[in-house]
Design a protein around this motif. Structure first.
Motif, short mmCIF file in Angstrom:
data_model
loop_
_atom_site.label_atom_id
_atom_site.label_comp_id
_atom_site.label_asym_id
_atom_site.label_seq_id
_atom_site.Cartn_x
_atom_site.Cartn_y
_atom_site.Cartn_z
N MET A 1 0.85 -1.19 0.00
CA MET A 1 0.00 0.00 0.00
C MET A 1 0.89 1.24 0.00
N SER A 2 0.83 2.00 -1.06
CA SER A 2 1.59 3.25 -1.10
C SER A 2 0.95 4.26 -0.16
N ARG A 3 1.70 5.28 0.20
CA ARG A 3 1.19 6.27 1.15
C ARG A 3 -0.09 6.92 0.65
N ASP A 4 -0.18 7.16 -0.64
CA ASP A 4 -1.36 7.83 -1.19
C ASP A 4 -2.51 6.87 -1.46
N ALA A 5 -2.27 5.58 -1.30
CA ALA A 5 -3.32 4.60 -1.61
C ALA A 5 -3.55 3.64 -0.45
N ARG A 6 -3.34 4.11 0.77
CA ARG A 6 -3.59 3.26 1.93
C ARG A 6 -5.09 3.09 2.14
N LEU A 7 -5.47 1.86 2.44
CA LEU A 7 -6.88 1.55 2.63
C LEU A 7 -7.31 1.91 4.05
N GLN A 8 -8.59 2.19 4.20
CA GLN A 8 -9.13 2.49 5.52
C GLN A 8 -9.22 1.21 6.33
N ALA A 9 -8.56 1.21 7.48
CA ALA A 9 -8.53 0.04 8.35
C ALA A 9 -9.68 0.09 9.35
N TYR A 10 -10.16 -1.11 9.73
CA TYR A 10 -11.25 -1.22 10.70
C TYR A 10 -10.91 -2.28 11.73
N CYS A 11 -11.38 -2.06 12.94
CA CYS A 11 -11.20 -3.04 14.01
C CYS A 11 -11.98 -4.31 13.66
N VAL A 12 -11.39 -5.47 13.94
CA VAL A 12 -12.02 -6.74 13.56
C VAL A 12 -12.89 -7.33 14.67
N TYR A 13 -12.89 -6.72 15.85
CA TYR A 13 -13.66 -7.29 16.94
C TYR A 13 -15.14 -6.95 16.79
#
Length: 516
Positions: free
Chosen positions: A241-253
């Motif tokens: 993931m490049s800096r400009d194309a980082r995906l939105q992360a979410y908590c898995v719990y």
């Protein structure tokens, strides 16, 4: 004479013809058998192209792997299911084709040579029997090459499947090694529920989709790229993931599922909890810390970037409160969300989480148990309001005009806050004996204005002595030094000048807290 011709000469000539035909019959049978073998092998190649390339309905014998049927709404990697399905389809279709081709060949011979011949049966029957023999021979001889081709297909597929799993395992191990190098052994911190997330979930980057993918690492649904049900491709590794194309992360719990910082997993994390009683000055100190880092960045120091919109909006409000020399409102009792920012650049980048928790939570044991983020911290900040110590007020000269406003003092005794909060943090499993403690003596700007501050406010030993001797906190200081590996005392003033420059005491305090 007619009888002689009919019953002697003709049979003799027929037998002589059969005798002459017999040496040729094996050749005819062999050629017919070879033709059947070639026909079956050609059919196998046609089936192979249909199953692997054309994929039209006539070449589908088993239901396909569909993203909508998967727990993860994504297309499977070919070597994690679809490849074996194609092998099974090829076996099923090949068996059907073999039976149909051999059966059609026998039926054609039966029709043309036995049941509806175009010539006399005296000629067609021997020829038909020869063709039968050739077909039987061809049907038998076709089995080994077909089995060999199928076996080679299966062997190549198994090797590729094993190779795909080896690549996936290697990539996962490499990704794990990178996380270990970033000191993320137990995962990334969720700023909402404070649990360590081994690997975040990510939304599909397509604006029209936004399906959530629980684990994007190399495996069943892709090695280097994963294809979502909508067709959008997404990287399977944080390092891709490049800096400009980082995906939105979410908590898995399941009890959380809220968005994490976009930079989570891409850099080391530092967790810095602020502990203190109600109105001890934690929120104002946190705002001053951020402004101090901003001042340092403007002077050529490490760059600072707020990690998310919520942290940025909260900081802008606090920054303005500091600028107008106002007082921050009390922190809400609800569980805090981390104030996160990225400090530094390049390989020196790290994600810092500041936790400002309502002071009431440090008094009630049931409330402190919810502060799970503290167990991951290795540096703690204890905000000590000297105006909350009874000895501070008794040491003042009596008079009708009190030099300080008592309403600005914290209402909770620092020793009580420290004892309860440290007991709760230790019960969570935090290694306090290997951790550091920064004691921030707050509101020293008010004390200095009335000549009540320590003689040398920039010296840790001087502040320590002042707390022990002047405020009578000898037992508290000893408890701090007994619980933590290293304790440093700072006199802090969370104030700014007209140029929005924060007091120098904050810079020294922040530098020590964020020291590796």
């Amino acid at each position: 004479m007619a009888e002689i011709i009919a019953y002697v000469l003709i049979p003799v000539l027929y037998l002589a013809t059969l005798a002459a035909y017999l040496p040729v019959a094996p050749v005819i049978a062999a050629l017919r058998g070879l033709a059947l073998v070639m026909q079956l092998l050609t059919g196998h190649i046609r089936l192979l192209a249909g199953v692997l390339y054309r994929r039209t309905p006539e070449f589908q014998a088993l239901p396909p792997y569909r993203p909508q049927d998967e727990d993860v709404k994504a297309y499977r990697n070919y070597f994690f299911g679809p490849g074996f399905r194609d092998l099974r389809q090829l076996l099923i279709l090949e068996r059907r084709s073999y039976v149909r081709t051999v059966g059609d060949s026998f039926r054609a011979v039966t029709t043309r040579q036995f049941t509806a011949p175009t010539r006399t049966r005296a000629v067609t029957v021997p020829y038909g029997l020869t063709l039968y023999a050739g077909l039987c021979l061809g049907a038998l001889l076709a089995v080994p090459p077909l089995g060999l081709l199928f076996g080679l297909h299966a062997l190549v597929l198994l090797l590729l499947m094993g190779g795909a799993r080896l690549v996936a395992g290697t990539l996962r191990a490499l990704d794990r090694s990178v996380l270990l190098m970033k000191r993320l052994r137990t995962g990334m911190l969720c700023p909402h529920c404070f649990e360590r997330v081994p690997y975040p979930a990510y939304d599909c980057p397509s604006p029209a989709c936004r399906r959530r993918h629980a684990d994007i690492r190399p495996g069943t649904y892709g090695l280097f790229r994963r294809r979502c049900e909508c067709g959008q491709r997404m990287p399977t590794l944080l390092m891709l993931m490049s800096r400009d194309a980082r995906l939105q992360a979410y908590c898995v719990y399941p009890h959380c599922g809220k968005p994490m910082n976009t930079d989570a997993g891409h850099m080391p994390e530092t967790i810095l909890p602020l502990i203190g009683g109600q109105a001890a000055g934690k929120t104002q100190l946190m705002a001053a810390m951020l402004l101090s880092l901003e001042n340092a960045a403007a002077d050529g120091g490490p760059a600072i970037t707020l990690a998310d919109e919520e942290s940025n909006s909260n900081y802008q409000v606090l920054r303005e409160v500091l600028r107008i020399r106002g007082h921050t409102r009390a922190t809400q009792k609800a569980l805090p969300r981390a104030h996160s920012f990225v400090l530094g650049s390049g390989r020196a980048e790290r994600l810092v989480h500041l936790f400002d928790t309502a002071g009431e939570r440090f008094v009630d044991r049931d409330e402190t148990d919810a502060l799970r983020y503290a167990r991951e911290a290795r540096t703690f900040v204890f905000v000590l309001d000297p105006m909350a110590v009874k000895a501070f007020w008794t040491s003042l000269a009596p008079g009708p005009d009190a030099p300080l406003d008592r309403t600005l003092a914290s209402t909770v005794d620092p020793e009580e806050v420290f004892g309860r909060s440290i007991q709760a943090v230790a019960a969570m499993g935090a290694p306090l004996a290997d951790s550091r403690l920064a004691v921030a003596v707050s509101k020293t700007d008010l004390l200095a204005g009335h000549g009540l501050a320590p003689d040398r406010p920039d010296d840790s030993d001087s502040a320590r002595t002042w707390l022990r001797e002047s405020l009578g906190l000898r037992s508290l200081v000893e408890a701090m030094e007994q619980e933590f590996r290293e304790v440093r005392f700072f006199c802090t003033a969370s104030v700014v000048d007209d140029d929005a420059r924060v007091d120098a005491s904050i810079g020294r305090f922040v530098a020590w807290c964020l020291r590796d």
